[in-house]
Write a protein that holds these residues in place. Structure first.
Motif, PDB file in Angstrom:
ATOM      1  N   VAL A  26      -1.034  -5.511  -0.677  1.00 36.28           N
ATOM      2  CA  VAL A  26      -1.130  -4.167  -1.250  1.00 36.28           C
ATOM      3  C   VAL A  26       0.205  -3.818  -1.884  1.00 36.28           C
ATOM      4  O   VAL A  26       1.265  -4.027  -1.274  1.00 36.28           O
TER       5      VAL A  26
ATOM      6  N   ALA B  12      -4.880   4.258   1.281  1.00 33.89           N
ATOM      7  CA  ALA B  12      -5.170   4.746   2.639  1.00 33.89           C
ATOM      8  C   ALA B  12      -6.094   5.956   2.562  1.00 33.89           C
ATOM      9  O   ALA B  12      -7.066   6.056   3.327  1.00 33.89           O
TER      10      ALA B  12
ATOM     11  N   MET C  49      -2.428   0.268   6.200  1.00 35.30           N
ATOM     12  CA  MET C  49      -2.163  -0.109   4.813  1.00 35.30           C
ATOM     13  C   MET C  49      -0.764  -0.688   4.676  1.00 35.30           C
ATOM     14  O   MET C  49      -0.536  -1.614   3.877  1.00 35.30           O
TER      15      MET C  49
ATOM     16  N   ALA D 246      -0.098   2.188  -1.693  1.00 33.00           N
ATOM     17  CA  ALA D 246      -0.498   2.210  -0.280  1.00 33.00           C
ATOM     18  C   ALA D 246      -1.057   3.565   0.154  1.00 33.00           C
ATOM     19  O   ALA D 246      -2.114   3.620   0.801  1.00 33.00           O
TER      20      ALA D 246
END
Length: 196
Positions: A144, A153, A135, A149
């Motif tokens: 992103v 994830a 990520m 993030a």
């Protein structure tokens, strides 16, 4: 079938044998005495590496998490310049691992969920760390948002685990999982998360 081993690698031989038993017969069939027989050692020899059956199961779960994390990392790195393809490769690798090792995946996620051993906890954390690293490449690429993030994830991990569960329960095939992974990634990339 016993395998020869050299001093120092009995633990690895026992884990290999345990993995084979897990694949063929499931976790309920695992016993230290049977593993000793399969490895061609005295029935007490495994206890120098695993104090009891629980320790063996924890070692298998730890090994599984580390293998899965490495499998996903390598898959994501195979397409370093395309974040969406990296995510898809990681998701596909996860599902392929689940399809090849369904009993191991079940064991990994059932391993003392309420109070996992430190080694299982650390190995499971490696899996999430790999997903976070993937990520982070999306953050670096501007795809992103940094503040999303970690949530993404975790959400991606949960989604792929759910898809893998559909495959291992034979609700869908591995081939049918591919468009689901693609759809999930499209949603991650093009829809914003609600504010926490």
């Amino acid at each position: 079938m016993s395998r020869p081993f050299h001093h120092g690698n009995l633990r690895a031989v026992l884990l290999d044998e345990a993995t084979a038993v897990l694949r063929e017969h499931g976790a309920d069939a695992l016993s230290l005495r049977d593993l000793a027989r399969r490895a061609g050692v005295s029935h007490g020899a495994p206890r120098s590496h695993f104090v009891d059956r629980r320790a063996l199961l924890d070692a298998l779960a730890e090994r599984g998490f580390l293998r899965l994390a490495e499998t996903i990392r390598k898959a994501a790195e195979s397409t370093p310049d395309d974040f969406a393809r990296s995510l898809h490769a990681a998701g596909s690798a996860y599902v392929a691992f689940a399809a090849a090792e369904p009993a191991l995946l079940d064991l990994m996620f059932a391993a003392k969920v309420d109070s996992p051993s430190e080694t299982v906890h650390a190995a499971a954390a490696q899996l999430f760390l790999v997903m976070s690293d993937i990520m982070a490449t999306g953050v670096a690429a501007g795809v992103v948002a940094a503040h999303e993030a970690d949530r993404l994830a975790l959400l991606l991990s949960a989604t792929v685990q759910g898809i893998a569960g559909l495959v291992t329960s034979r609700r869908i095939t591995v081939a049918q999982s591919e468009p689901l992974i693609a759809d999930a990634i499209a949603l991650f990339l093009f829809h914003k998360l609600p504010e926490p």
